[in-house]
Structures are given as structure tokens and as C-alpha cells.
Design a protein around this motif. Structure first.
Motif, PDB file in Angstrom:
ATOM      1  N   LYS A 196     -34.645  -1.434 -57.467  1.00 50.95           N
ATOM      2  CA  LYS A 196     -34.184  -1.553 -56.171  1.00 50.95           C
ATOM      3  C   LYS A 196     -33.205  -0.250 -55.594  1.00 50.95           C
ATOM      4  O   LYS A 196     -33.004   0.142 -54.652  1.00 50.95           O
ATOM      5  CB  LYS A 196     -33.150  -2.713 -56.208  1.00 50.95           C
ATOM      6  CG  LYS A 196     -34.217  -4.069 -56.144  1.00 50.95           C
ATOM      7  CD  LYS A 196     -33.392  -5.448 -56.173  1.00 50.95           C
ATOM      8  CE  LYS A 196     -34.124  -6.597 -56.221  1.00 50.95           C
ATOM      9  NZ  LYS A 196     -33.452  -7.895 -56.070  1.00 50.95           N
ATOM     10  N   THR A 197     -32.244   0.207 -56.823  1.00 48.20           N
ATOM     11  CA  THR A 197     -31.495   1.250 -56.519  1.00 48.20           C
ATOM     12  C   THR A 197     -32.288   2.480 -55.950  1.00 48.20           C
ATOM     13  O   THR A 197     -31.947   3.132 -54.912  1.00 48.20           O
ATOM     14  CB  THR A 197     -30.588   1.652 -57.765  1.00 48.20           C
ATOM     15  OG1 THR A 197     -29.934   0.671 -58.100  1.00 48.20           O
ATOM     16  CG2 THR A 197     -29.701   2.834 -57.410  1.00 48.20           C
ATOM     17  N   TRP A 198     -33.455   2.701 -56.588  1.00 45.46           N
ATOM     18  CA  TRP A 198     -34.367   4.031 -56.221  1.00 45.46           C
ATOM     19  C   TRP A 198     -34.827   3.703 -54.834  1.00 45.46           C
ATOM     20  O   TRP A 198     -34.841   4.859 -54.012  1.00 45.46           O
ATOM     21  CB  TRP A 198     -35.196   4.335 -57.241  1.00 45.46           C
ATOM     22  CG  TRP A 198     -34.704   4.469 -58.571  1.00 45.46           C
ATOM     23  CD1 TRP A 198     -35.009   3.988 -59.761  1.00 45.46           C
ATOM     24  CD2 TRP A 198     -33.829   5.795 -59.075  1.00 45.46           C
ATOM     25  NE1 TRP A 198     -34.481   4.459 -60.729  1.00 45.46           N
ATOM     26  CE2 TRP A 198     -33.719   5.606 -60.352  1.00 45.46           C
ATOM     27  CE3 TRP A 198     -33.242   6.744 -58.176  1.00 45.46           C
ATOM     28  CZ2 TRP A 198     -32.993   6.317 -61.042  1.00 45.46           C
ATOM     29  CZ3 TRP A 198     -32.381   7.784 -59.122  1.00 45.46           C
ATOM     30  CH2 TRP A 198     -32.270   7.245 -60.500  1.00 45.46           C
ATOM     31  N   ALA A 199     -35.097   2.677 -54.297  1.00 47.90           N
ATOM     32  CA  ALA A 199     -35.921   2.215 -53.373  1.00 47.90           C
ATOM     33  C   ALA A 199     -34.799   2.389 -52.060  1.00 47.90           C
ATOM     34  O   ALA A 199     -35.084   3.013 -51.189  1.00 47.90           O
ATOM     35  CB  ALA A 199     -36.142   0.834 -53.275  1.00 47.90           C
ATOM     36  N   ALA A 200     -33.428   1.961 -52.633  1.00 48.62           N
ATOM     37  CA  ALA A 200     -32.357   2.056 -51.344  1.00 48.62           C
ATOM     38  C   ALA A 200     -31.915   3.694 -51.052  1.00 48.62           C
ATOM     39  O   ALA A 200     -31.898   4.067 -49.979  1.00 48.62           O
ATOM     40  CB  ALA A 200     -31.098   1.251 -51.818  1.00 48.62           C
ATOM     41  N   VAL A 201     -32.117   4.573 -52.402  1.00 50.55           N
ATOM     42  CA  VAL A 201     -31.914   5.727 -52.086  1.00 50.55           C
ATOM     43  C   VAL A 201     -32.945   6.425 -50.898  1.00 50.55           C
ATOM     44  O   VAL A 201     -32.696   6.957 -50.275  1.00 50.55           O
ATOM     45  CB  VAL A 201     -31.974   6.711 -53.543  1.00 50.55           C
ATOM     46  CG1 VAL A 201     -31.831   7.995 -53.176  1.00 50.55           C
ATOM     47  CG2 VAL A 201     -30.826   6.029 -54.136  1.00 50.55           C
ATOM     48  N   GLY A 202     -34.431   5.951 -51.453  1.00 48.15           N
ATOM     49  CA  GLY A 202     -35.477   6.674 -50.753  1.00 48.15           C
ATOM     50  C   GLY A 202     -35.362   6.249 -49.147  1.00 48.15           C
ATOM     51  O   GLY A 202     -35.916   7.074 -48.435  1.00 48.15           O
ATOM     52  N   ARG A 203     -34.608   5.026 -48.901  1.00 50.33           N
ATOM     53  CA  ARG A 203     -34.685   4.675 -47.324  1.00 50.33           C
ATOM     54  C   ARG A 203     -33.619   5.489 -46.646  1.00 50.33           C
ATOM     55  O   ARG A 203     -33.397   5.328 -45.704  1.00 50.33           O
ATOM     56  CB  ARG A 203     -34.437   3.300 -47.247  1.00 50.33           C
ATOM     57  CG  ARG A 203     -35.580   2.350 -47.737  1.00 50.33           C
ATOM     58  CD  ARG A 203     -35.400   0.887 -47.241  1.00 50.33           C
ATOM     59  NE  ARG A 203     -34.401   0.410 -47.930  1.00 50.33           N
ATOM     60  CZ  ARG A 203     -34.465  -0.239 -49.383  1.00 50.33           C
ATOM     61  NH1 ARG A 203     -35.481  -0.390 -49.753  1.00 50.33           N
ATOM     62  NH2 ARG A 203     -33.307  -1.133 -49.794  1.00 50.33           N
TER      63      ARG A 203
END
Length: 390
Positions: A196-203
Motif C-alpha cells: 500500500k505504501t508503494w501504491a500511495a507513492v505511485g499515485r
């Protein structure tokens, strides 16, 4: 929850670890001719130690951030320094190029986590209002690695051989390992990094732009920096002592740049500070490109370039932490990863141009990368409502 009170010299212990990390990463650049002759390879092949090392680092930084995010920080950082110390000491005794490359890749695969985790640890042990200046202070270690480490590496390697230079870095790593054990608080743990952390960064468009800036800044610099010593020799006839002095000038000015950035970032804001030092970085690399062939002009350009090289990266770290504090563990690791991607891209391009004797072209290619980085810095100018998080 209030951060634990940091023991005296804890930030300095973290900074010293960055000196060891910086010397471990940059060492081949300070002794390419000695490595090439001692291992019976070309200068281009010796330069690939930096290229392949950077590839390992860019993969290892986010991967180790994910795998180790639940490990207590003092244990994690001290273990990392132990690996760097042993790796450098082992490098002093290798029989051939292949063995040196293998040890370097293993050493840097583990060492990749030190710089981002040191920055994340700093955020845990100081109050929020001191976070920016403390992170910038810890990154002085990279400036000192260039200001003191590289000239010493060049000096030692030219007089006592490249094995002695690796031995010296290993000894410094042992000292840093002990200081981290003695000065860091126990039971320090950051926010676990998950999918979830990496996904938030990508957004986040802002975070992605900031990461692109880091990559472009480092790509431009490492087109030239990896082969700075041989370039000075071929273009101006400079010997080891003159090359060592240019490395020292670069590093001393880098130290001054970070010192100034550390003083002004909390009042001027990370954006304005980043814009200032990226402009200095561009001015210095442009001066190198235009002055290629004249030692005094190239040395003067290196001094201006030095003012921006480490301060720009420390400002990138500060801006990423401020842009999304809850994602700091991931974004700082990713910033370090793209920093190493930039090193790999720049040194690979520089190596190809150097091997083809396109010595003047290197400087102008570097300028192109940094111009693009400056444009992106301007595009990330914070809106008035977000100025406080610049």
C-alpha cells in the motif's frame, strides 16, 4: 508520540556512516588508473565497477527498505556498516578484477539501505522543526566522502596502491560501526513499508517529479564525475596530485554547499534552496564543458559544481519527507534508488563516450541532463497554500 531524545553525537554517528558509504560507492573514481594497471584491465572496465555497483544499489535500496522495515534501526544500521567494513577490507586482498567486482556487488547490495535508513532514523530522533536541518547534516557525510575521502583515496592509491586505499575505508567502517552501536538509541522502529505504501507513492505526481529530478541531477553529474580523473589527465595533462586537488576542491565546496543549505533550508524553504543549488550545479557543469582543456577553468567550474552536488540531493530528501511524511520510509528509499539509477545511467553513458575518445562531448551531455532537472525543479514550485510543505 514524541521522538526519543537522541544521545549526544547520534546525528554525527549517522553522518560518519554516510562517509563510509560514500567512500565505498565512489572509491573507484578516485583510483581508476591504479585499478586498471593493477588488475590488468582498461580504464573503461575499471569504471564499470561504479556502473555495475550503481545498478546493484538502485535495485537494492527499495528492496532492502521493504525487507528490513520492521528491523530495529540501531541493529540494522550497525550491521550494514559491518558489511561495508568487511567488504572493503576483503577488497584489499582480491586476486583479480572478477573477485573485486563480485565483492563490490555483494557489499553494495547490503550497503544500499544505509543512506535512506539513516535519513529515516534522523526523523525519528529529532523534533519535527529540526528534521530538515538534521537530514541535511547527515548528508554532509557524502560531501566529506568527496571532500576528504576521494583526495585521500587518490593520494594513497597513487603512492601505496589501491589495496591500501580499500584497507583505509575498511578501517573507517569499523570505527563507524562502533559509534553507531554506542550512540544510537535502542528500540527505534519506523513505519513498516508494504504494498500500500508503494501504491500511495505511485499515485503522487509531486513525488514522482521529485524522483525524476534526482535521477536527472545524478545522471548529468556521473557522465563526467566517474571519469573525472582520466579526463583531467587527457585534457590537461594533470597528474595524480593535481587530480587529487581537484577532487578536494569539489568535496570542500560540496561541504560548504551543504553547510549553507542546512542553515537556510528551515527559513528559506526546501524549494527555494533546491532551486538555488540546482542552478549552481548547472553553472558548474556548464563551466566544465566550456572550459574543457584548461586546468584552471575546469578546476573553477568544479568548485561551483561542488557547491551544488550534495546540497541538491539533501534538499531532495527534505522535500520528499515534507511532501508526504507518512510515506517517508518509502520515498527516501526510492530517492536513493533513483540516485543510484542516475549514477548507473550517467557512468554508462560517460564510459561509452570516454571509450570513443569523445572527451569534450561528455560535458555537454551532462549539461543536457541538468538543464532538464532544473526545468522540473521549477515545475514543482509549491502552490501558495502548500508553501509550508515545499
Amino acid at each position: 508520540m514524541e521522538p526519543p531524545r537522541a544521545p549526544r553525537f547520534a546525528p554525527t554517528a549517522l553522518m560518519l556512516g554516510n562517509i563510509v558509504t560514500g567512500c565505498s560507492v565512489l572509491a573507484p573514481a578516485g583510483m581508476l588508473p591504479e585499478l586498471a594497471s593493477g588488475l590488468d584491465v582498461s580504464i573503461h572496465a575499471a569504471g564499470l565497477l561504479i556502473t555495475f555497483g550503481a545498478i546493484t544499489l538502485c535495485i537494492g535500496s527499495p528492496l532492502t527498505a521493504w525487507l528490513t522495515s520492521r528491523i530495529e534501526r540501531r541493529t540494522l544500521l550497525a550491521t550494514t556498516l559491518a558489511v561495508l567494513a568487511v567488504g572493503n577490507l576483503a577488497s584489499a586482498f582480491v586476486p583479480d578484477y572478477a573477485s573485486l567486482l563480485a565483492i563490490r556487488l555483494v557489499m553494495l547490495a547490503i550497503g544500499a539501505l544505509y543512506t535512506p535508513q539513516a535519513a529515516g532514523t534522523a526523523a525519528l530522533i529529532v523534533p519535527v522543526e529540526r528534521r530538515g536541518s538534521t537530514i541535511a547534516y547527515i548528508f554532509l557525510g557524502w560531501s566529506l566522502a568527496a571532500a576528504v575521502g576521494l583526495p585521500l583515496i587518490t593520494f594513497i592509491a597513487s603512492r601505496y596502491g589501491w589495496r591500501a586505499a580499500y584497507g583505509g575505508i575498511g578501517a573507517l567502517g569499523c570505527i563507524s560501526f562502533l559509534l553507531l552501536l554506542l550512540r544510537l538509541p535502542v528500540d527505534l522502529k519506523g513505519t513498516p513499508v508494504d504494498i500500500k505504501t508503494w501504491a500511495a507513492v505511485g499515485r503522487s505526481k509531486t513525488i514522482l517529479l521529485l524522483l525524476a529530478i534526482t535521477m536527472l541531477q545524478m545522471s548529468g553529474q556521473f557522465v563526467v564525475f566517474t571519469y573525472m580523473g582520466p579526463l583531467l589527465n587527457k585534457l590537461t595533462g594533470a597528474g595524480p596530485d593535481a587530480i587529487g586537488m581537484v577532487f578536494a576542491l569539489y568535496g570542500v565546496c560540496g561541504f560548504l554547499g551543504v553547510a549553507v543549505a542546512t542553515r537556510i533550508v528551515d527559513t528559506s524553504g526546501p524549494y527555494r534552496t533546491s532551486l538555488l543549488f540546482t542552478s549552481l550545479l548547472l553553472a558548474g557543469i556548464t563551466g566544465w564543458a566550456l572550459g574543457a582543456g584548461t586546468l584552471m577553468l575546469m578546476a573553477g567550474a568544479v568548485a561551483v559544481w561542488g557547491l551544488g552536488f550534495a546540497s541538491t540531493n539533501s534538499m531532495q530528501q527534505v522535500r520528499l519527507v515534507a511532501a508526504a511524511p507518512s510515506l517517508a520510509s518509502a520515498t527516501v528509499a526510492l530517492n536513493t534508488s533513483v540516485l543510484y539509477i542516475g549514477q548507473a545511467v550517467g557512468s554508462a553513458i560517460g564510459g561509452l563516450l570516454f571509450a570513443r575518445e569523445l572527451l569534450h562531448t561528455l560535458g555537454f551531455v551532462a549539461v543536457g541532463f541538468v538543464v532538464t532537472a532544473l526545468i522540473l525543479v521549477v515545475l514543482t514550485r509549491p502552490r501558495p497554500a502548500a508553501a509550508a510543505l515545499a
